[in-house]
Design a protein around this motif. Structure first.
Motif: not given
Length: 695
Positions: A435-451
């Motif tokens: 999560h931290r790495l994605c926030r710093e890179a501007g990439v959304a880190a999403l949990q659960g395929l359907e959600d």
């Protein structure tokens, strides 16, 4: 325009959110609150009020609020409900900014609680009161934690999403933050007797450090004030994501007994969200994931074209299903990119979108999950095609630097500028480091395929609103008719609506003995209807006969109809003989419904006898702009395929009905034109009408 009292409370809410001094009122239970303020790095003065203790948490106690050396900007009240009222009165007299009232047992607890709640409102004056029944307030942007439990580390942040939660339990879930949202502000608003969602939204919405706002509500509060506050977020194109409980009848009952909220009609709430530019979700996981997506991308997602990369054939199929379910497109890989990809992939990999790139587990001389350079080249190549958003199906790894897949994906997204996400297949598969790495890179880190896919679709809808002409945010105040309401029979309804400019087929309203002559005068074929206010739904009763081609058919239908009325003990007011509208291409309903919460709304959808079972409908709160009416008709299955000129005529009728409802909102309860027949030659004819009125 907000009232002076609301404006004064909002000014004090700004003090409450970013205080220079804090007062804590209560007993030993304040120690965790003191600890939380220290963990947050609060740099202002902390005062403790307790008449029986010398110190709490190492801070000397003052005997009363009156002994405070300055009016505190913020206070946390950890006292019972009776003392809460008196402390609020004392703080207001001192000129304090605001207070978080932790005590429960007010409006949600019957007559005695409602009396105490009224006393609290009277005592507060302009004080910005969060609660009562509030779990607390955390503002990491300004190093504030008015929280009753020392259960986490509210480390300062420079920016992030804000959470407004009517539920303390839901607020606590956001504070614990097991999904990597990293909220900057969490406000538990409780019973909202003085500060409602609109106030929090308006004040938090003006803070440039807030990247998105998530709202959990049990009722919308003051709808007109909420519309005014939405002007703040719309002005910044700030994403607002809303989850409301009470969609079912039982859920609405639970919302009422929890905080005294009025849940209201779910379809009208959906129309309100659409009108105000809010993104509505239906589950807590969707609220988390959608906030992450929108907080990361804002309005950068330019369309619904999505690329998906995975190392699982099963996940490829699941992503395809989820994309279709959520209205997302999966364009095929272009010929040029496919040609460039084939040498990079294992020979058994099939080039497609979603792409199962079939990476080996190990090996630095092949495309493998440990070969970061090969992964980067593969990902960059895929993103040469013009996608609006791109997804890598990975959990990102557990290490401080993330997995090779995550690092390669972040690099490819950065180089191509494509809004990107990682989506873990399962909802519990993502580490804090990922999560931290994605926030710093501007990439959304999403949990659960359907959600995750649902969150991406919500981001697409949010971005699409920027291209639409802004509808007037103003909502008509609810004006429920006073006294008893009454349903007008069809002839009275049509006569009333003809005065508003709505045309109907040629008709005669006659007694039974005049029916056959009226049919001959109009010309066969005709429609015969028995008219009674006691039978608003004539088809179900058997009081409609269509396509009567001659006098004998009219006489037979009249006899059968009269017998039904006689058996039911109903004396009809008369009979309608009408011109038969032929050549129908579609049947539409154009109607009005009213609510004491949301005001009046225009209903458009598939009409006919099965209208209640149809899901093909749109709801627009009034006043409704013509552009909004036209967009709704273009999206309905029943009208989308009509000739544009015919669809425009349906829009003309809907606009006339909406104008009539606005002009008569103090007496109109409901109105149905059903069906409105659209003929193959483009005519639009309302053949039945029903009006409910009051006042």
């Amino acid at each position: 325009m907000i009232s002076p009292a609301r404006a004064a409370r909002r000014a004090n809410l700004r003090r409450l959110l970013a205080p220079r001094s804090v007062a804590l009122v209560g007993g030993q239970t304040l120690e965790p609150s003191i600890e939380m303020l220290r963990r947050a790095g609060f740099g202002g003065a902390i005062r403790v009020v307790n008449p029986f203790r010398r110190e709490i948490g190492g801070i000397a106690c003052l005997p009363s609020v009156a002994d405070l050396p300055e009016p505190p900007d913020a206070a946390f009240l950890g006292v019972n409900r009776n003392l809460t009222v008196q402390v609020v009165r004392d703080l207001a007299a001192l000129g304090a900014g605001g207070a978080v009232c932790f005590a429960a047992g007010f409006g949600e607890m019957g007559a005695e609680g409602q009396r105490l709640q009224a006393d609290l409102v009277a005592a507060a004056g302009d004080l910005a009161v969060a609660g009562p029944n509030s779990n607390g307030l955390i503002n990491r942007l300004d190093r504030l934690a008015l929280w009753p439990m020392a259960d986490h580390d509210p480390a300062p942040v420079d920016r992030g999403p804000a959470i407004i939660s009517q539920s303390g339990g839901i607020a606590h879930a956001f504070v614990r933050d097991r999904r990597g949202l990293a909220p900057a502000v969490v406000a538990s608003t409780g019973n909202q007797v003085l500060l409602d969602v609109a106030d929090w939204l308006a004040v938090l919405g003006e803070d440039p450090r807030v990247t998105a706002i998530g709202i959990f509500m049990e009722g919308p509060g003051d709808v007109a004030a909420l519309a005014e506050a939405a002007g703040v977020t719309r002005g910044r194109n700030l994403p607002v994501v809303v989850l409301k409980s009470g969609r079912s009848a039982l859920g609405a009952e639970m919302a009422l007994t929890h905080t005294g909220a009025l849940a209201g009609d779910d379809d009208l709430f959906g129309a309100l969200c659409e009108r105000l530019g809010f993104t509505r979700v239906t589950t807590l996981p969707q609220l988390f994931e959608t906030l992450k997506a929108l907080g990361t991308w804002g309005g950068r997602v330019g369309g619904n074209r999505m690329a998906v990369l995975t190392v699982s054939g099963a996940a490829r199929a699941l992503f395809a299903d989820a994309a279709v379910d959520n209205g997302l497109a999966l364009p095929p890989v272009s010929a040029g990119v496919a040609a460039a990809l084939r040498p990079l992939l294992p020979e058994f990999a099939h080039v497609s979108n979603p792409l199962d790139y079939n990476a080996y587990y190990t090996g630095m001389d092949v495309l493998s999950l440990e070969n970061e350079p090969a992964l980067s080249e593969c990902f960059r190549t895929v993103l040469r095609d013009p996608y609006d958003v791109a997804v890598a199906n990975t959990d990102g790894g557990d290490g401080a630097d993330g997995s090779p897949t995550l690092r390669a994906w972040i690099a490819a997204a950065r180089e191509t500028g494509t809004p990107a996400a990682i989506v873990a297949t399962m909802p519990d598969e993502m580490s804090a480091e990922a999560h931290r790495l994605c926030r710093e890179a501007g990439v959304a880190a999403l949990q659960g395929l359907e959600d995750g896919v649902a969150a991406i679709a919500a981001a697409v809808r949010h971005a699409a609103r920027r291209g639409l002409p802004p509808d007037d945010l103003a909502i008509l105040p609810a004006a429920p008719p006073s006294g008893q309401t009454r349903v007008l029979h069809e002839e009275a309804s049509k006569a009333l609506l003809e005065g508003a400019g709505i045309a109907f087929p040629r008709r005669c309203f006659v007694n039974a003995g005049e029916v056959v002559a009226a049919a001959r005068a109009i010309g066969f074929p005709v429609v015969l209807k028995g008219v009674s206010a006691a039978v608003p739904h004539k088809n179900r009763f058997g009081a409609v006969a269509v396509g009567l081609a001659d006098a004998a058919a009219v006489e037979a239908s009249l006899a059968a109809m009269a017998a039904r009325f006689r058996d039911a003990g109903i004396a009809p007011e008369g009979y309608l003989v009408e011109e038969m509208v032929t050549g129908g291409a579609a049947e539409v309903i154009v109607g009005i419904k009213s609510s004491r919460i949301y005001g009046h709304a225009l209903i458009l959808g598939r009409g006919g006898v099965d209208v209640e079972a149809s899901k093909d409908a749109a709801v627009l709160l009034l006043p409704a702009a013509r552009g909004a009416i036209d967009r709704a008709l273009a999206e309905l299955a029943v009208t989308a395929g009509l000739d544009p000129a015919a669809r425009a005529r349906v829009g003309d009728l809907a606009e006339t009905v909406a104008a009539h409802a606005v002009a008569n909102r103090e007496t109109l309860v409901a109105l149905d034109l059903n069906p409105v027949i659209v003929t193959r030659d483009g005519r639009v004819v309302a053949v039945d009408a029903l009006v409910e009125t009051g006042g």
